[in-house]
Design a protein around this motif. Structure first.
Motif, mmCIF file in Angstrom:
data_model
loop_
_atom_site.group_PDB
_atom_site.id
_atom_site.type_symbol
_atom_site.label_atom_id
_atom_site.label_comp_id
_atom_site.label_asym_id
_atom_site.label_seq_id
_atom_site.Cartn_x
_atom_site.Cartn_y
_atom_site.Cartn_z
ATOM 1 N N LEU A 260 41.309 -25.084 45.094
ATOM 2 C CA LEU A 260 40.364 -25.356 44.015
ATOM 3 C C LEU A 260 41.158 -25.685 42.757
ATOM 4 N N LEU A 261 40.881 -26.862 42.179
ATOM 5 C CA LEU A 261 41.580 -27.312 40.973
ATOM 6 C C LEU A 261 40.639 -27.217 39.770
ATOM 7 N N LEU A 262 41.057 -26.483 38.748
ATOM 8 C CA LEU A 262 40.261 -26.301 37.536
ATOM 9 C C LEU A 262 41.032 -26.918 36.375
ATOM 10 N N ASP A 263 40.583 -28.080 35.923
ATOM 11 C CA ASP A 263 41.330 -28.846 34.932
ATOM 12 C C ASP A 263 40.737 -28.643 33.532
ATOM 13 N N GLU A 264 41.207 -27.570 32.844
ATOM 14 C CA GLU A 264 40.709 -27.242 31.507
ATOM 15 C C GLU A 264 39.179 -27.227 31.493
ATOM 16 N N HIS A 265 38.610 -26.562 32.458
ATOM 17 C CA HIS A 265 37.161 -26.654 32.680
ATOM 18 C C HIS A 265 36.329 -25.889 31.658
ATOM 19 N N THR A 266 36.996 -25.162 30.744
ATOM 20 C CA THR A 266 36.247 -24.479 29.674
ATOM 21 C C THR A 266 36.574 -25.060 28.295
#
Length: 464
Positions: A173-179
């Motif tokens: 799972l890749l979270l690219d600055e999701h916040t």
């Protein structure tokens, strides 16, 4: 444990051979084991998102290899890698079909990579499953299955995107600055949901962030990137730059609450055994706190100064001259042998250049040396040293400035307007006129200082 992601010395240069050439990745190596949740921190242009894009196959790497779940995916296109990955982007509008309902979006995610038939798009059993999944978000979305995603808030969309990205339990799972695009309260909620989804589904995850607190608080590992390289891989409880940037190293805290210092590559400079480390350092000496008291230690941990002061505020440029110390709210100078060369009698003391100090006494500033000789009389409201120009700028009670050279002679008096160390000039107002001088205090005309493309606001005969 099985390797879920292996990045083997990948490199990527954009616009190679042109004036816009940019080395984005410069030999990145990284391995994630099954169940790892790694956070990636670094400044703008460090290579964080570029690394995620390389893993996702957004573009091919120039060299190196990428393995996901043991499979070499280096040469696979982006859509062929999709079966291995789930991804959440920075933009909440990316990753969902905004004109479709929540349940339709989730159905698309659930069917990704599967053959499509002519049966009903969403069965009752699927709808019940989606409703239960949405309940876990605690956002009230389980009662809004038919609502259009485009009508939801950014935080709600990111939460749904997280569910969609993990619905098939991807290998990575890749979270690219999701916040990054969310307000702090919503960002905290989305990070909480991220932790829960990753933990409940035992996912391997990689999260890029600019927020050091988030990087430390989430995941089980932290890596730091700089100029296209992984410069630090840690499992520390806390990490901060020692200086203004990471070139001086990092103050790190272990899980037992003890502090130490590591360098660019994570090599230990100072063992993690101290209660605190101050950002006061130089000449391979550091100021640390041990048993509730500050001490001066060498790089090898040897304790140099332990008594005679309340606080160490500065390590001098020439270590033979020692330190500036504070005792009973007064400042002085002490050698590393413990010999006091300037008694703690000043209200302020800071080294301007080697062996020369800006000092304050009885509310007034001046300049003294190690022998306590007064170089500039202590009579000014303020004084500071410009290292590049090698001059002192003092301000008196009338807010006029004295510009003082390296021989401690007042060379100019007036209202200082500008010091440009690149062009090498001083702009000062004297007798209601703007005048210019170089750093040798030779008078100059505007044409000597500026080129023909510089614009000025001028006043002549009372008119602007």
């Amino acid at each position: 444990m099985a390797e879920m992601l292996k990045i083997d010395h990948i490199c990527k240069t954009f616009n190679a051979g042109t004036i816009n050439e940019k080395v984005a990745l410069n030999g990145v190596d990284l391995t994630l084991e099954d169940g790892d949740f790694v956070t990636v921190i670094g400044g703008n242009g460090a290579g964080k998102s570029t690394t995620l894009n390389a893993v996702a196959g957004v573009w091919p790497v120039d060299s190196g290899k990428i393995f996901i779940g043991g499979d070499d995916v280096t040469k696979l296109s982006e859509y062929k890698r999709a079966k291995y990955l789930g991804r959440v982007f920075q933009d909440p509008m990316t990753g969902t079909a905004t004109t479709m309902s929540i349940e339709e979006n989730m159905a698309i995610a659930a069917r990704r990579g599967r053959k499509r038939g002519l049966s009903w798009g969403i069965t009752k059993a699927e709808r019940d499953t989606y409703r239960e999944m949405l309940k876990t978000l605690d956002l009230g979305l389980e009662d809004r299955l038919t609502s259009k995603v485009g009508l939801l808030s950014g935080g709600q969309r990111q939460a749904i995107t997280l569910l969609m990205a993990s619905i098939q339990k991807p290998k990575l799972l890749l979270l690219d600055e999701h916040t990054a695009a969310l307000d702090p309260k919503t960002a905290a909620k989305v990070l909480e949901i991220s932790d829960k989804i990753i933990s409940d589904n035992h996912l391997t995850a990689m999260m890029v962030t600019h927020n050091m607190k988030d990087a430390i608080a989430h995941g089980n590992r932290l890596i730091m990137m700089h100029e296209g390289k992984v410069i630090l891989k840690t499992e520390y409880a806390d990490i901060t730059n020692l200086g203004k940037d990471n070139k001086s190293g990092y103050i790190v805290k272990n899980t037992e609450g003890k502090y130490g210092i590591v360098d660019f590559s994570g090599n230990i400079i100072l063992d993690m055994k101290y209660d605190e480390i101050a950002k006061v350092y130089g000449n391979d000496y550091y100021v640390v706190k041990k048993s509730g008291k500050q001490i001066l230690v060498k790089k090898d941990g040897t304790e140099i100064l332990t008594t005679g002061f309340d606080e160490i505020t500065e390590i001098l440029k020439n270590i033979d001259n020692g330190i500036i110390y504070k005792k009973d709210n007064k400042y002085g100078v002490m050698k590393t042998t413990g010999e006091v060369t300037i008694e703690a009698s000043y209200e302020y003391l800071s080294e301007a250049k080697s062996g020369v100090f800006i000092a304050k006494k009885d509310g007034k500033y001046g300049v003294i040396d190690l022998q306590k000789d007064i170089k500039v009389e202590l009579k000014y409201n303020s004084i500071y040293y410009n290292e590049k120009a090698d001059i002192y700028i003092a301000e008196d009670a009338e807010f006029n400035n004295d510009i003082i050279d390296s021989t401690y002679t007042v060379k100019l008096t007036g209202i200082l307007l500008d010091i440009d160390t690149e062009k090498g000039y001083i702009e000062i107002r004297q007798d209601e006129e703007h005048k210019y001088y170089n750093f040798k205090f030779e008078a100059k005309n505007e044409s000597d200082i500026f080129n023909s493309h510089t614009l000025f606001i001028s006043k002549k005969n009372g008119k602007y």
